[in-house]
Design an enzyme around this catalytic site. Sequence first.
Site, PDB file in Angstrom:
ATOM      1  N   SER A 172      56.348 -74.377  -0.373  1.00 18.21           N
ATOM      2  CA  SER A 172      55.409 -73.417   0.178  1.00 18.21           C
ATOM      3  C   SER A 172      55.630 -71.938  -0.080  1.00 18.21           C
ATOM      4  CB  SER A 172      55.299 -73.642   1.691  1.00 18.21           C
ATOM      5  OG  SER A 172      56.505 -73.430   2.348  1.00 18.21           O
ATOM      6  N   GLU A 229      67.413 -64.771   5.497  1.00 19.38           N
ATOM      7  CA  GLU A 229      68.086 -65.789   4.686  1.00 19.38           C
ATOM      8  C   GLU A 229      68.822 -65.160   3.505  1.00 19.38           C
ATOM      9  OE1 GLU A 229      64.859 -69.471   5.066  1.00 19.38           O
ATOM     10  OE2 GLU A 229      64.823 -68.174   3.303  1.00 19.38           O
ATOM     11  N   ARG A 257      53.533 -70.459   6.560  1.00 14.54           N
ATOM     12  CA  ARG A 257      53.197 -70.956   5.233  1.00 14.54           C
ATOM     13  C   ARG A 257      51.734 -70.708   4.871  1.00 14.54           C
ATOM     14  NH1 ARG A 257      55.957 -75.075   7.899  1.00 14.54           N
ATOM     15  NH2 ARG A 257      58.033 -75.568   7.036  1.00 14.54           N
ATOM     16  N   LYS A 294      51.990 -79.098   4.216  1.00 18.43           N
ATOM     17  CA  LYS A 294      52.236 -78.819   5.628  1.00 18.43           C
ATOM     18  C   LYS A 294      51.198 -77.845   6.188  1.00 18.43           C
ATOM     19  CE  LYS A 294      57.257 -79.563   5.377  1.00 18.43           C
ATOM     20  NZ  LYS A 294      58.595 -78.977   5.618  1.00 18.43           N
ATOM     21  N   HIS A 338      59.121 -65.317   6.761  1.00 21.11           N
ATOM     22  CA  HIS A 338      59.707 -65.570   8.073  1.00 21.11           C
ATOM     23  C   HIS A 338      59.496 -64.348   8.973  1.00 21.11           C
ATOM     24  CE1 HIS A 338      61.435 -68.975   6.091  1.00 21.11           C
ATOM     25  NE2 HIS A 338      62.108 -68.208   5.263  1.00 21.11           N
ATOM     26  N   LYS A 359      64.592 -65.318  11.102  1.00 19.53           N
ATOM     27  CA  LYS A 359      65.175 -66.216  10.100  1.00 19.53           C
ATOM     28  C   LYS A 359      65.465 -65.466   8.791  1.00 19.53           C
ATOM     29  CE  LYS A 359      64.417 -70.945   8.336  1.00 19.53           C
ATOM     30  NZ  LYS A 359      64.039 -70.964   6.921  1.00 19.53           N
ATOM     31  N   HIS A 372      57.881 -65.434  -0.396  1.00 17.33           N
ATOM     32  CA  HIS A 372      58.698 -66.129  -1.374  1.00 17.33           C
ATOM     33  C   HIS A 372      58.319 -67.600  -1.456  1.00 17.33           C
ATOM     34  CE1 HIS A 372      60.850 -66.620   2.460  1.00 17.33           C
ATOM     35  NE2 HIS A 372      61.335 -67.749   1.972  1.00 17.33           N
ATOM     36  N   GLN A 424      55.632 -68.645   1.492  1.00 17.77           N
ATOM     37  CA  GLN A 424      56.006 -68.493   2.894  1.00 17.77           C
ATOM     38  C   GLN A 424      56.671 -67.159   3.163  1.00 17.77           C
ATOM     39  OE1 GLN A 424      60.170 -70.560   3.595  1.00 17.77           O
ATOM     40  NE2 GLN A 424      58.873 -71.971   2.408  1.00 17.77           N
TER      41      GLN A 424
END
Length: 375
Positions: free
Chosen positions: A99, A128, A278, A284, A103, A126, A259, A101
């Site tokens: 996906s 990362e 997403r 999803k 955060h 989140k 990303h 997406q």
Amino acid sequence: MELVCAYQQYAWGVKGRASSVAQLAQAGQPQMAIDESKPYAELWMGTHPNGPSVIKASNKSLASFIEEEPGCLGSIVTSKFGQTLPFLFKVLSVNQALSIQAHPNKSHAEELHASRPDVYKDPNHKPEMTIALTPFLALCGFRPACEIVQFFKDVPELVSVVGQASAEAFTAQPSAATLRTCFTGLMRAQKGVVEQALVALKARLLSMESEDAERLHASTFLMTLIQYPGDGGCLALYLLNLVKLQPGQAMFLGPNVIHAYLQGDCIECMACSDNVVRAGLTPKYQDVDTLLNMLDYDMADAQSRIFQSVTVDANCELFNPPVPDFAVEAIKQGSYVITSHFKWTKYRLITNKGDGPASYSRGFLTGVHKPPGNP
């Protein structure tokens, strides 16, 4: 202490024993049978309820152990985060795009969790850190304006989806506002318009000389189109940076940074959350409006997305992001590369490079560690 770690079988993962995740999971659970027809996408090491780790010796969850041993994380961790492990560590084996997406930041995560706890299952942010274990392909952040303008000229199929007026407005005055209008047009385009554009671009790329086709990233476009036929997210390639990480290179993904991972193996360290917003390249749930409203529409080149580590000594590289939840360190010792992440607590994945790129060992949680230079 040695951990038995949860694994996730998302559809985009590498199947069977070819998956690094499957090999790691089996290393911690020798009795585990690997199904060659099933994907093994992510190995989780931490306390998140969607995939909690278990202490091998006692069969007790890591979360329970931390609750029962108040001093195990150290006073610095507990003063900042309470009696909980502040990060989640993963290994990913990516076989197909996962996906488009981003955060949310902490306050936005709290709002999303409060309003839709069935979708956004925790209130945490989140951020990362992604470090490649193999050559790793991803989309990350919006391209520089000059590159987007050039693709509007070279890929009329993209313009037909984004909208002629929007593309012209961006070309005349590139800005976050005009870029947002273009990306909104792509994400909200009618299905028939998208499908017609994808069919036309596929045919044109296949008819071009290979060098000209690759200037338009034909192989990446065709790969995602096979995986997600009819998905407008395949065209996002021309608005987003195509980032190619070599083993040991990293990206840091802060809040609201768009990303998508496309292919390869990596490790991820993140704040302890599973919040993902997403839109595109996924079966999803897609929350398009939320994604469009939250994104950072800054434009920068692909090289700027590569996070620079700091050399601690001849055997240690430190990846120290601008968040308090974690940092990542890679330590080379003989035939082993020990990838651990910490800011206040150390956690290790031991990798044996002697038997091939996917011959990994297992996770260990060790003592509290405070790296130099952190408050």
